[in-house]
Design an enzyme around this catalytic site. Structure first.
Site, PDB file in Angstrom:
ATOM      1  N   GLU A 124     -26.502  21.097  76.653  1.00 29.81           N
ATOM      2  CA  GLU A 124     -25.981  21.732  77.859  1.00 29.81           C
ATOM      3  C   GLU A 124     -24.487  21.906  77.686  1.00 29.81           C
ATOM      4  O   GLU A 124     -23.812  21.031  77.136  1.00 29.81           O
ATOM      5  CB  GLU A 124     -26.277  20.813  79.061  1.00 29.81           C
ATOM      6  CG  GLU A 124     -25.855  21.369  80.370  1.00 29.81           C
ATOM      7  CD  GLU A 124     -26.255  20.453  81.525  1.00 29.81           C
ATOM      8  OE1 GLU A 124     -27.088  19.535  81.319  1.00 29.81           O
ATOM      9  OE2 GLU A 124     -25.718  20.662  82.625  1.00 29.81           O
ATOM     10  N   SER A 126     -20.876  24.210  79.516  1.00 25.76           N
ATOM     11  CA  SER A 126     -20.403  24.575  80.850  1.00 25.76           C
ATOM     12  C   SER A 126     -21.103  25.811  81.382  1.00 25.76           C
ATOM     13  O   SER A 126     -21.137  26.034  82.580  1.00 25.76           O
ATOM     14  CB  SER A 126     -18.895  24.781  80.847  1.00 25.76           C
ATOM     15  OG  SER A 126     -18.441  25.056  79.567  1.00 25.76           O
ATOM     16  N   PHE A 127     -21.663  26.610  80.465  1.00 22.14           N
ATOM     17  CA  PHE A 127     -22.270  27.855  80.939  1.00 22.14           C
ATOM     18  C   PHE A 127     -23.789  27.833  80.981  1.00 22.14           C
ATOM     19  O   PHE A 127     -24.386  28.601  81.717  1.00 22.14           O
ATOM     20  CB  PHE A 127     -21.815  29.033  80.067  1.00 22.14           C
ATOM     21  CG  PHE A 127     -20.355  29.306  80.204  1.00 22.14           C
ATOM     22  CD1 PHE A 127     -19.841  29.791  81.387  1.00 22.14           C
ATOM     23  CD2 PHE A 127     -19.485  29.066  79.156  1.00 22.14           C
ATOM     24  CE1 PHE A 127     -18.492  30.036  81.535  1.00 22.14           C
ATOM     25  CE2 PHE A 127     -18.132  29.310  79.290  1.00 22.14           C
ATOM     26  CZ  PHE A 127     -17.629  29.793  80.485  1.00 22.14           C
ATOM     27  N   GLU A 129     -27.823  25.871  79.871  1.00 19.51           N
ATOM     28  CA  GLU A 129     -28.691  24.807  79.361  1.00 19.51           C
ATOM     29  C   GLU A 129     -29.540  25.420  78.262  1.00 19.51           C
ATOM     30  O   GLU A 129     -29.995  26.568  78.399  1.00 19.51           O
ATOM     31  CB  GLU A 129     -29.619  24.303  80.464  1.00 19.51           C
ATOM     32  CG  GLU A 129     -28.922  23.482  81.525  1.00 19.51           C
ATOM     33  CD  GLU A 129     -29.910  23.060  82.596  1.00 19.51           C
ATOM     34  OE1 GLU A 129     -30.350  21.904  82.558  1.00 19.51           O
ATOM     35  OE2 GLU A 129     -30.246  23.885  83.452  1.00 19.51           O
ATOM     36  N   ASP A 239     -13.355  28.969  70.920  1.00 23.38           N
ATOM     37  CA  ASP A 239     -14.060  27.759  71.376  1.00 23.38           C
ATOM     38  C   ASP A 239     -14.703  27.033  70.196  1.00 23.38           C
ATOM     39  O   ASP A 239     -15.825  26.534  70.296  1.00 23.38           O
ATOM     40  CB  ASP A 239     -15.125  28.152  72.415  1.00 23.38           C
ATOM     41  CG  ASP A 239     -15.489  26.985  73.327  1.00 23.38           C
ATOM     42  OD1 ASP A 239     -14.772  25.965  73.304  1.00 23.38           O
ATOM     43  OD2 ASP A 239     -16.496  27.093  74.046  1.00 23.38           O
TER      44      ASP A 239
HETATM   45  N1  LIG Z   1     -29.980  27.560  68.839  1.00 20.67           N
HETATM   46  C1  LIG Z   1     -29.836  26.279  69.147  1.00 20.67           C
HETATM   47  N2  LIG Z   1     -30.586  25.343  68.538  1.00 20.67           N
HETATM   48  C2  LIG Z   1     -30.435  24.040  68.833  1.00 20.67           C
HETATM   49  N3  LIG Z   1     -29.558  23.583  69.740  1.00 20.67           N
HETATM   50  C3  LIG Z   1     -28.775  24.452  70.399  1.00 20.67           C
HETATM   51  C4  LIG Z   1     -28.880  25.854  70.136  1.00 20.67           C
HETATM   52  N4  LIG Z   1     -27.966  26.490  70.911  1.00 20.67           N
HETATM   53  C5  LIG Z   1     -27.345  25.547  71.616  1.00 20.67           C
HETATM   54  N5  LIG Z   1     -27.817  24.321  71.323  1.00 20.67           N
HETATM   55  C6  LIG Z   1     -27.385  23.040  71.922  1.00 20.67           C
HETATM   56  O1  LIG Z   1     -27.005  23.288  73.263  1.00 20.67           O
HETATM   57  C7  LIG Z   1     -25.639  22.960  73.474  1.00 20.67           C
HETATM   58  C8  LIG Z   1     -25.011  23.942  74.459  1.00 20.67           C
HETATM   59  O2  LIG Z   1     -25.119  25.254  73.966  1.00 20.67           O
HETATM   60  P1  LIG Z   1     -23.899  26.280  74.113  1.00 20.67           P
HETATM   61  O3  LIG Z   1     -22.722  25.718  73.428  1.00 20.67           O
HETATM   62  O4  LIG Z   1     -24.340  27.606  73.645  1.00 20.67           O
HETATM   63  O5  LIG Z   1     -23.702  26.267  75.685  1.00 20.67           O
HETATM   64  P2  LIG Z   1     -22.390  26.586  76.528  1.00 20.67           P
HETATM   65  O6  LIG Z   1     -22.724  26.352  77.943  1.00 20.67           O
HETATM   66  O7  LIG Z   1     -21.899  27.938  76.192  1.00 20.67           O
HETATM   67  O8  LIG Z   1     -21.389  25.503  75.990  1.00 20.67           O
HETATM   68  P3  LIG Z   1     -19.776  25.426  76.150  1.00 20.67           P
HETATM   69  O9  LIG Z   1     -19.524  24.410  77.167  1.00 20.67           O
HETATM   70  O10 LIG Z   1     -19.345  24.974  74.777  1.00 20.67           O
HETATM   71  O11 LIG Z   1     -19.287  26.775  76.454  1.00 20.67           O
HETATM   72  C9  LIG Z   1     -25.019  23.022  72.083  1.00 20.67           C
HETATM   73  O12 LIG Z   1     -23.909  22.197  71.993  1.00 20.67           O
HETATM   74  C10 LIG Z   1     -26.146  22.521  71.201  1.00 20.67           C
HETATM   75  O13 LIG Z   1     -26.175  21.126  71.182  1.00 20.67           O
HETATM   76 MG   LIG Z   2     -20.968  25.232  73.656  1.00 21.45          MG
END
Ligand SMILES: Nc1ncnc2c1ncn2[C@@H]1O[C@H](COP(=O)(O)OP(=O)(O)OP(=O)(O)O)[C@@H](O)[C@H]1O
Ligand SMILES: [Mg+2]
Length: 523
Positions: A124, A126-127, A129, A239
């Protein structure tokens, strides 16, 4: 630049962040520093390429407007491209599997629930799950990221959809995450992508400080390659952090992920750009300077964290020291001088002095690794083609052998038709073998008694001379010629096959398939 005068970001302390995150209790908003508002407001990249190609309707469990209830495929690719991004995921024929929590009728389930079986939560941010899912239509595993916040307005929605554009853009690169498709429904964005093993953050927690330096160099090489694909397009990631680097299914390749903040370098400083995690943030970002060098700093400090197992501060004196080029000796001493120098150069306070991606890729150590990879690839390619061609050659040889044996046996057959064997047979024949009597011997050849066996002469004078069974025809007919290789010994050295002495049973002789070695063993 007086680095001491830098303002300290006003952030909550998150020392226990890593442990919490590893155990899945992450507060996703923890890392986001207050948004830096640059001059003007960030205008979403022109969204006029957006393709909303297909949609599937469904009654919403929420109270949204009608358009948001429909699932729309989101893609910025050319409509004529062959990628699946223009289509929604396929709804499996058998919808009985739709999990019990969701309503299983097509009308009430979200497209996500209809198409995927949710298996586990992967992470998960910030944007969004991210869930590990099984595609009901093909049974394959994927990751699906679902945006956490509902689209509050068109601007917010556009910003979220921009991530789709970036994922699509970098999907083909080996060191960027592979994107499958995206769609929106119920004012949320769904992104389907390849499933990775874990993030570097999780990897670090699992391995503790036992990551070999060789592995660190490989990770650095992978990430520089991924970053190069962005910088070559004049885009910056903004990022880069361990959490946004994923390890592929091969447990080797590192891939850049989370393109939510990616922005064009030229637009970054004149528009509202969003900075990433403060623990990895380059110092000049606080002055509103967004450049490729900021990504280099973030990658450098991420390598420091990985190589030295150092818990990065999100603010405070250590935060400043790290941005003034002062790296704590008790941590940095754990790694080789060569790696120290690279990390220090990447964390140089002045962004102008930091090496570019190309310069880093030209580092002798990284060059050597790339060279080794190239030779390994060439070797693999050569050995693969050698194996393929030798298999082809061997097949050809086998075919030749088969044809050669065929011709030999045809030839033998023809010979036998013209000169049939005339050998004596035992006087007692089994009923199963009903031999036809010999034709009366021709007086012209003077061979009144063709049986040379002295003990059987009298008997033979009263019994008709039996013919030799058609051994050679059985041989040819019973041989699985097309299925295996042939050895001369199979056909030519089988004494049994031609053993037609009076004691021998002709039945055994007929069973002369070269593959049948049991008979010989019994004897
Ligand atoms: N394709 C994937 N396969 C396995 N795990 C994943 C995958 N994509 C994301 N994750 C897991 O989910 C977490 C959150 O994904 P992501 O970074 O895309 O979300 P976000 O809300 O954009 O995060 P941030 O807070 O960094 O902006 C990642 O840190 C990783 O642990
Ligand atoms: Mg992320």
């Amino acid at each position: 630049m007086d680095m001491h005068s830098l303002p300290v970001p006003d952030l909550r302390d998150d020392k226990k962040h890593r442990e919490k995150q590893f155990h899945g209790h992450e507060n996703s908003n923890r890392f986001r520093p207050p948004k830096y508002k640059a001059r003007g407001s960030y205008v979403m990249g022109e969204n006029n390429n957006l393709n909303r190609s297909s949609s599937v309707g469904g009654g919403s469990p929420y109270n949204f407007n009608n358009t948001s209830q429909l699932a729309h495929a989101i893609s910025f690719r050319e409509t004529n491209s062959s990628s699946p991004s223009h289509s929604l995921p396929l709804i499996a024929n058998n919808n009985e599997d739709v999990d019990a929590n969701s309503s299983s009728s097509f009308g009430n389930s979200s497209h996500f629930e209809l198409c995927f079986e949710r298996l586990a939560k992967l992470g998960e941010g910030s944007f969004g799950e991210v869930f590990q899912v099984r595609d009901r239509s093909d049974g394959q595993m994927y990751a699906v990221k679902i945006s956490k916040q509902l689209f509050r307005g068109e601007q917010y929605r556009s910003e979220r959809l921009e991530e789709v554009r970036r994922y699509e853009q970098f999907s083909g690169h080996e060191n960027c995450i592979r994107f499958i498709r995206a769609w929106e429904q119920y004012d949320r964005l769904f992104m389907q992508m390849e499933l990775c093993r874990e993030s570097l953050e999780q990897y670090l927690c699992r391995c503790q400080h036992q990551i070999a330096e060789e592995r660190i160099w490989h990770i650095l090489l992978d990430l520089l390659r991924g970053l190069k694909s962005l910088h070559d397009r004049n885009l910056i990631h903004l990022d880069i952090k361990l959490d946004n680097v994923l390890i592929g299914e091969d447990e080797e390749t590192c891939k850049l992920a989370d393109f939510g903040l990616v922005i064009d370098v030229d637009k970054a400083n004149s528009h509202h750009a969003t900075e990433g995690d403060s623990r990895y943030m380059a110092p000049e970002i606080l002055q509103g300077q967004f450049s490729k060098a900021a990504d280099i700093f973030s990658l450098g400090i991420a390598m420091l964290e990985l190589a030295c197992y150092m818990d990065l501060p999100s603010n405070g004196p250590l935060w400043h020291e790290l941005r003034q080029g002062i790296l704590p000796e008790e941590f940095i001493d754990k790694i080789s001088v060569e790696l120290q120098q690279v990390i220090k150069s990447m964390m140089t306070p002045d962004p102008q002095q930091r090496p570019t991606v190309e310069e880093l890729l030209n580092h002798p150590r990284l060059q050597q690794m790339q060279q080794r990879e190239k030779s390994l690839m060439t070797f693999n390619y050569l050995s693969k083609s050698f194996r393929r061609s030798s298999r082809y050659f061997w097949l050809k040889m086998c075919n030749l052998k088969i044809w050669a044996y065929r011709y030999i046996f045809y030839f033998l057959e023809i010979l036998h038709i013209h000169k049939p064997l005339k050998l004596p047979m035992a006087s007692k024949q089994t009923d199963s073998l009903k031999p036809t009597p010999y034709p009366p011997s021709s007086p012209s050849n003077g061979n009144a008694n063709p049986n040379p066996h002295p003990n059987t002469n009298n008997q033979l004078s009263n019994t008709p001379i039996m013919p030799v069974p058609d051994i050679e025809l059985q041989l040819v007919g019973s041989t699985p010629i097309a299925n295996r290789d042939y050895y001369t010994s199979d056909f030519l050295t089988r004494e049994d096959a031609f053993d037609i002495s009076p004691q021998g049973s002709p039945g055994i002789a007929i069973n002369s398939t070269p593959l049948n070695h049991k008979h010989r063993d019994k004897r």
